[in-house]
Design a protein around this motif. Structure first.
Motif, short mmCIF file in Angstrom:
data_model
loop_
_atom_site.label_atom_id
_atom_site.label_comp_id
_atom_site.label_asym_id
_atom_site.label_seq_id
_atom_site.Cartn_x
_atom_site.Cartn_y
_atom_site.Cartn_z
N CYS A 1 -8.22 -6.28 -1.62
CA CYS A 1 -7.03 -7.10 -1.88
C CYS A 1 -6.18 -7.13 -0.61
O CYS A 1 -6.07 -6.13 0.10
N ASN A 2 -5.60 -8.28 -0.36
CA ASN A 2 -4.74 -8.46 0.82
C ASN A 2 -3.43 -9.10 0.42
O ASN A 2 -3.39 -9.98 -0.43
N ALA A 3 -2.36 -8.64 1.07
CA ALA A 3 -1.03 -9.23 0.86
C ALA A 3 -0.44 -9.53 2.24
O ALA A 3 -0.30 -8.62 3.05
N ASP A 4 -0.12 -10.79 2.46
CA ASP A 4 0.37 -11.24 3.76
C ASP A 4 1.86 -11.48 3.67
O ASP A 4 2.30 -12.42 3.01
N ALA A 5 2.63 -10.62 4.37
CA ALA A 5 4.08 -10.77 4.39
C ALA A 5 4.58 -10.96 5.82
O ALA A 5 5.74 -10.69 6.13
N ARG A 6 3.69 -11.43 6.68
CA ARG A 6 4.05 -11.56 8.09
C ARG A 6 5.11 -12.61 8.33
O ARG A 6 5.15 -13.64 7.66
N SER A 7 5.97 -12.32 9.28
CA SER A 7 7.03 -13.23 9.69
C SER A 7 7.33 -12.95 11.14
O SER A 7 6.80 -12.00 11.73
N ARG A 8 8.22 -13.72 11.71
CA ARG A 8 8.58 -13.50 13.11
C ARG A 8 9.26 -12.15 13.28
O ARG A 8 9.23 -11.57 14.36
N TYR A 9 9.86 -11.65 12.21
CA TYR A 9 10.53 -10.36 12.28
C TYR A 9 9.61 -9.21 11.90
O TYR A 9 9.92 -8.05 12.18
N ALA A 10 8.53 -9.50 11.26
CA ALA A 10 7.59 -8.48 10.82
C ALA A 10 6.17 -8.98 11.03
O ALA A 10 5.45 -9.25 10.07
N PRO A 11 5.76 -9.11 12.27
CA PRO A 11 4.44 -9.68 12.56
C PRO A 11 3.28 -8.83 12.08
O PRO A 11 2.16 -9.32 11.96
N GLY A 12 3.53 -7.58 11.82
CA GLY A 12 2.46 -6.70 11.37
C GLY A 12 2.41 -6.46 9.89
O GLY A 12 1.65 -5.62 9.40
N ALA A 13 3.18 -7.22 9.13
CA ALA A 13 3.29 -6.99 7.69
C ALA A 13 2.13 -7.62 6.93
O ALA A 13 2.30 -8.56 6.16
N ASN A 14 0.96 -7.10 7.16
CA ASN A 14 -0.25 -7.55 6.48
C ASN A 14 -0.91 -6.33 5.88
O ASN A 14 -1.25 -5.39 6.59
N TYR A 15 -1.05 -6.33 4.57
CA TYR A 15 -1.42 -5.11 3.85
C TYR A 15 -2.77 -5.25 3.15
O TYR A 15 -3.13 -6.34 2.69
N TRP A 16 -3.45 -4.09 3.04
CA TRP A 16 -4.78 -4.06 2.42
C TRP A 16 -4.85 -2.97 1.36
O TRP A 16 -4.24 -1.90 1.52
N GLY A 17 -5.63 -3.25 0.34
CA GLY A 17 -5.94 -2.22 -0.63
C GLY A 17 -7.08 -1.35 -0.12
O GLY A 17 -7.63 -1.57 0.97
N GLN A 18 -7.46 -0.38 -0.94
CA GLN A 18 -8.48 0.58 -0.53
C GLN A 18 -9.89 0.05 -0.74
O GLN A 18 -10.85 0.61 -0.21
N GLY A 19 -10.02 -1.02 -1.49
CA GLY A 19 -11.33 -1.61 -1.75
C GLY A 19 -11.94 -1.13 -3.05
O GLY A 19 -11.71 0.00 -3.48
N THR A 20 -12.70 -2.00 -3.68
CA THR A 20 -13.41 -1.66 -4.90
C THR A 20 -14.83 -2.22 -4.81
O THR A 20 -15.03 -3.36 -4.39
N GLN A 21 -15.79 -1.40 -5.16
CA GLN A 21 -17.20 -1.78 -5.01
C GLN A 21 -17.64 -2.67 -6.17
O GLN A 21 -17.42 -2.35 -7.34
N VAL A 22 -18.29 -3.77 -5.82
CA VAL A 22 -18.93 -4.64 -6.80
C VAL A 22 -20.42 -4.69 -6.45
O VAL A 22 -20.79 -5.03 -5.32
N THR A 23 -21.24 -4.32 -7.40
CA THR A 23 -22.69 -4.33 -7.20
C THR A 23 -23.33 -5.20 -8.27
O THR A 23 -23.11 -4.96 -9.47
N VAL A 24 -24.11 -6.18 -7.84
CA VAL A 24 -24.77 -7.09 -8.76
C VAL A 24 -26.27 -6.87 -8.64
O VAL A 24 -26.84 -7.07 -7.57
N SER A 25 -26.87 -6.46 -9.73
CA SER A 25 -28.31 -6.19 -9.71
C SER A 25 -29.09 -7.43 -10.16
O SER A 25 -28.61 -8.21 -10.98
N SER A 26 -30.27 -7.57 -9.60
CA SER A 26 -31.09 -8.75 -9.92
C SER A 26 -31.98 -8.50 -11.12
O SER A 26 -32.11 -7.40 -11.60
#
Length: 120
Positions: A95-120
């Motif tokens: 998951c990503n949340a983008d809060a970047r602005s001219r005052y906060a150029p680094g305000a881009n956030y990430w979650g820890q990730g969740t595994q999705v596995t699809v078997s055939s």
């Protein structure tokens, strides 16, 4: 600092469905956009779907008509409904949340990730 907590990943057979959730630690209206990315082993992270503050959505061609991104403003949560899953959808989903602005150029956030596995 923003926290994004993902849930809903798991193992599913091809053709099945999963719904991922991403709960944010502050109102999602503080973000320009939120989105889901995925990274398969040995591949670069790629964009899956996004939803803007105004509610506009966009999707990668590979998931159009199968995945749906949505949000619950009251719960500060964004969802990714994944239907007709294919083995090639197997990846860690972030998951990503983008809060970047001219005052906060680094305000881009990430979650820890969740595994999705699809078997055939």
């Amino acid at each position: 600092q923003v926290q994004l907590v993902e849930s809903g990943g798991g193992l599913v057979q091809a053709g099945g469905s999963l719904r991922l959730s991403c709960a944010a630690s502050r109102t999602i209206f503080s973000f320009n956009a939120m989105g889901w990315y995925r990274q398969a082993p040995g591949k670069q992270r790629e964009l899956v779907a996004t939803i803007t503050k105004g509610g506009s959505t966009s999707y990668a061609d590979s998931v159009k008509d199968r995945f749906t991104i949505s949000r619950d403003n009251a719960k500060n949560t964004v969802y990714l409904q994944m239907n007709s899953l294919k083995p090639e959808d197997t990846a860690v989903y972030y998951c990503n949340a983008d809060a970047r602005s001219r005052y906060a150029p680094g305000a881009n956030y990430w979650g820890q990730g969740t595994q999705v596995t699809v078997s055939s």
